[in-house]
Design a protein around this motif. Sequence first.
Motif, mmCIF file in Angstrom:
data_model
loop_
_atom_site.group_PDB
_atom_site.id
_atom_site.type_symbol
_atom_site.label_atom_id
_atom_site.label_comp_id
_atom_site.label_asym_id
_atom_site.label_seq_id
_atom_site.Cartn_x
_atom_site.Cartn_y
_atom_site.Cartn_z
ATOM 1 N N ASN A 190 -0.128 23.477 -29.667
ATOM 2 C CA ASN A 190 -1.085 22.507 -29.131
ATOM 3 C C ASN A 190 -0.685 21.093 -29.575
ATOM 4 O OD1 ASN A 190 -3.608 20.748 -29.637
ATOM 5 N ND2 ASN A 190 -4.301 22.291 -28.190
ATOM 6 N N GLU B 170 -2.944 19.272 -32.222
ATOM 7 C CA GLU B 170 -2.867 19.910 -33.546
ATOM 8 C C GLU B 170 -1.499 19.640 -34.181
ATOM 9 O OE1 GLU B 170 -5.878 20.392 -33.839
ATOM 10 O OE2 GLU B 170 -6.400 22.506 -33.726
ATOM 11 N N HIS C 157 -8.945 25.604 -34.338
ATOM 12 C CA HIS C 157 -9.323 26.284 -35.579
ATOM 13 C C HIS C 157 -10.394 25.517 -36.362
ATOM 14 C CE1 HIS C 157 -8.851 29.568 -38.322
ATOM 15 N NE2 HIS C 157 -8.728 28.733 -39.350
ATOM 16 N N SER D 27 -3.257 26.887 -43.661
ATOM 17 C CA SER D 27 -2.137 27.610 -44.263
ATOM 18 C C SER D 27 -0.944 26.708 -44.617
ATOM 19 C CB SER D 27 -1.710 28.774 -43.369
ATOM 20 O OG SER D 27 -1.540 28.372 -42.039
ATOM 21 N N PRO D 28 -0.576 25.698 -43.782
ATOM 22 C CA PRO D 28 0.584 24.884 -44.178
ATOM 23 C C PRO D 28 0.338 24.120 -45.480
ATOM 24 C CG PRO D 28 0.006 24.487 -41.877
ATOM 25 C CD PRO D 28 -1.103 25.291 -42.463
ATOM 26 N N ALA E 198 0.527 27.287 -36.972
ATOM 27 C CA ALA E 198 0.191 26.544 -38.197
ATOM 28 C C ALA E 198 -1.155 25.831 -38.154
ATOM 29 C CB ALA E 198 1.304 25.544 -38.494
ATOM 30 N N TYR F 295 -8.779 20.525 -42.823
ATOM 31 C CA TYR F 295 -10.006 20.500 -42.031
ATOM 32 C C TYR F 295 -11.117 19.810 -42.792
ATOM 33 C CZ TYR F 295 -7.323 24.113 -39.705
ATOM 34 O OH TYR F 295 -6.316 24.799 -39.074
ATOM 35 N N MET G 130 -5.039 27.525 -23.707
ATOM 36 C CA MET G 130 -4.940 27.098 -25.105
ATOM 37 C C MET G 130 -6.159 26.268 -25.486
ATOM 38 S SD MET G 130 -1.727 27.332 -26.942
ATOM 39 C CE MET G 130 -1.793 25.711 -27.638
ATOM 40 N N ASP H 12 -10.865 33.228 -42.889
ATOM 41 C CA ASP H 12 -9.922 32.289 -43.524
ATOM 42 C C ASP H 12 -9.832 32.566 -45.025
ATOM 43 O OD1 ASP H 12 -8.765 30.753 -41.562
ATOM 44 O OD2 ASP H 12 -9.721 28.861 -42.151
ATOM 45 N N ASP I 75 5.543 29.266 -40.886
ATOM 46 C CA ASP I 75 4.150 29.408 -40.454
ATOM 47 C C ASP I 75 4.177 29.269 -38.929
ATOM 48 O OD1 ASP I 75 1.416 29.275 -40.107
ATOM 49 O OD2 ASP I 75 1.081 27.902 -41.786
ATOM 50 N N THR I 76 4.079 30.413 -38.225
ATOM 51 C CA THR I 76 4.344 30.394 -36.773
ATOM 52 C C THR I 76 3.192 29.812 -35.944
ATOM 53 O OG1 THR I 76 3.478 32.637 -36.525
ATOM 54 C CG2 THR I 76 5.865 32.420 -36.851
ATOM 55 N N TYR J 14 -8.202 27.178 -27.922
ATOM 56 C CA TYR J 14 -8.562 27.484 -29.312
ATOM 57 C C TYR J 14 -8.397 26.270 -30.223
ATOM 58 C CZ TYR J 14 -8.779 29.892 -33.752
ATOM 59 O OH TYR J 14 -9.141 30.293 -35.016
ATOM 60 N N GLY K 139 5.388 29.697 -31.450
ATOM 61 C CA GLY K 139 5.669 30.386 -32.704
ATOM 62 C C GLY K 139 6.447 31.678 -32.516
HETATM 63 C C1 SAM Z 1 -5.753 30.689 -36.119
HETATM 64 S S1 SAM Z 1 -5.095 29.108 -35.813
HETATM 65 C C2 SAM Z 1 -4.030 28.840 -37.173
HETATM 66 C C3 SAM Z 1 -4.675 28.602 -38.491
HETATM 67 C C4 SAM Z 1 -3.716 28.368 -39.617
HETATM 68 N N1 SAM Z 1 -2.649 29.375 -39.656
HETATM 69 C C5 SAM Z 1 -4.441 28.374 -40.954
HETATM 70 O O1 SAM Z 1 -4.543 29.430 -41.602
HETATM 71 O O2 SAM Z 1 -4.894 27.306 -41.376
HETATM 72 C C6 SAM Z 1 -3.930 29.423 -34.534
HETATM 73 C C7 SAM Z 1 -3.144 28.194 -34.097
HETATM 74 O O3 SAM Z 1 -2.085 28.627 -33.255
HETATM 75 C C8 SAM Z 1 -1.885 27.653 -32.241
HETATM 76 N N2 SAM Z 1 -1.147 28.371 -31.180
HETATM 77 C C9 SAM Z 1 -1.635 29.126 -30.153
HETATM 78 N N3 SAM Z 1 -0.622 29.723 -29.498
HETATM 79 C C10 SAM Z 1 0.526 29.358 -30.130
HETATM 80 C C11 SAM Z 1 1.896 29.680 -29.959
HETATM 81 N N4 SAM Z 1 2.299 30.512 -28.994
HETATM 82 N N5 SAM Z 1 2.796 29.137 -30.807
HETATM 83 C C12 SAM Z 1 2.398 28.296 -31.807
HETATM 84 N N6 SAM Z 1 1.119 27.954 -32.006
HETATM 85 C C13 SAM Z 1 0.200 28.482 -31.209
HETATM 86 C C14 SAM Z 1 -3.266 27.169 -31.910
HETATM 87 O O4 SAM Z 1 -3.215 25.885 -31.322
HETATM 88 C C15 SAM Z 1 -3.939 27.168 -33.295
HETATM 89 O O5 SAM Z 1 -3.810 25.908 -33.903
#
Ligand code: SAM
Length: 272
Positions: free
Chosen positions: A111, A114, A5, A91-92, A42, A47, A1, A14, A39-40, A3, A135
């Motif tokens: 995370n 986050e 964003h 997104s949230p 989020a 930012y 993990m 985005d 929002d699975t 990542y 999620g």
């Molecule tokens: C692409 S970002 C999300 C951006 C957000 N949806 C937006 O549009 O502003 C993906 C997020 O998913 C989280 N993440 C990774 N695996 C996950 C999981 N299995 N369940 C929930 N969150 C997860 C990461 O920590 C990261 O913050």
Amino acid sequence: MNYRHAYHAGNFADCIKHALLVWLLRALGRKPTAFFALDTHAGPGRYDLSSEQAQRTGEWRSGIARLIDNPPNPLAGYVDLVQALGLYPGSPAIIRALMRPQDRLACCELNREEYTALRRVFARDKQVAVHHRDGWEGLKALLPPKERRGLVLIDPPFERPDEFTQLTDGLQVAYARFRTGIYAAWYPIKHRTPVRAFHNAMKKSGLHDIVAAELWLREPVDPGRLNGSGMLVVNPPYQFETAIAPILHALLARLGTGEAGAGIACTRLADE
Ligand SMILES: C[S@@+](CC[C@H](N)C(=O)[O-])C[C@H]1O[C@@H](n2cnc3c(N)ncnc32)[C@H](O)[C@@H]1O
């Protein structure tokens, strides 16, 4: 993990995702009955584009920075919202801004840092629940909602090779529980092959009424590069395809870099 964003916030992908999200939420808000949004994946919710992470990649410069001045009509709703919210909204924050007093939002973020940041954004907000949970698991635990209408945004980081399969499986699990929900699932377009396989899997999934909206900045032939992105929408609101065509055109006109093979598509994968 690993990542985060923050390195990518406000980039071209985005902008596509969030401009379509704004349209979907506005469509949901046309009826006075309450909606539920999930929002699975989020993220931290907002930012700072002057942060060290955002400055290091500078991705937002070829994204939101190209839209902010004098946005074309189809993008005005999204860009006005970004300006009104100050820091670049995740997104949230976008969903929350378009909710009415009767609507609810649930966010999942795995995370811890986050999640903590997101909790802070929505501290004391009774309409928003922030969960430190997976999620994919949230799709089972939080659906169907009592409102019986709503939107599920699935925006995984796509760090692992099996995430397209996970997305197909997740959509099937969620759809079985909440058949009338609108699902919006983001996916990367690096190379056509995995995207084609994903579309084929969705065609065979048993889900109805599926549309894929896509934009790519160049011929997607380099699997090591984010060449474009797509949003798969299940149960799109009335006139989705007609309404988003000008949004995709306006995005490509501003975000396009003049490279060969750039394009947009709105493809129906399954009928109602
Ligand atoms: C692409 S970002 C999300 C951006 C957000 N949806 C937006 O549009 O502003 C993906 C997020 O998913 C989280 N993440 C990774 N695996 C996950 C999981 N299995 N369940 C929930 N969150 C997860 C990461 O920590 C990261 O913050």
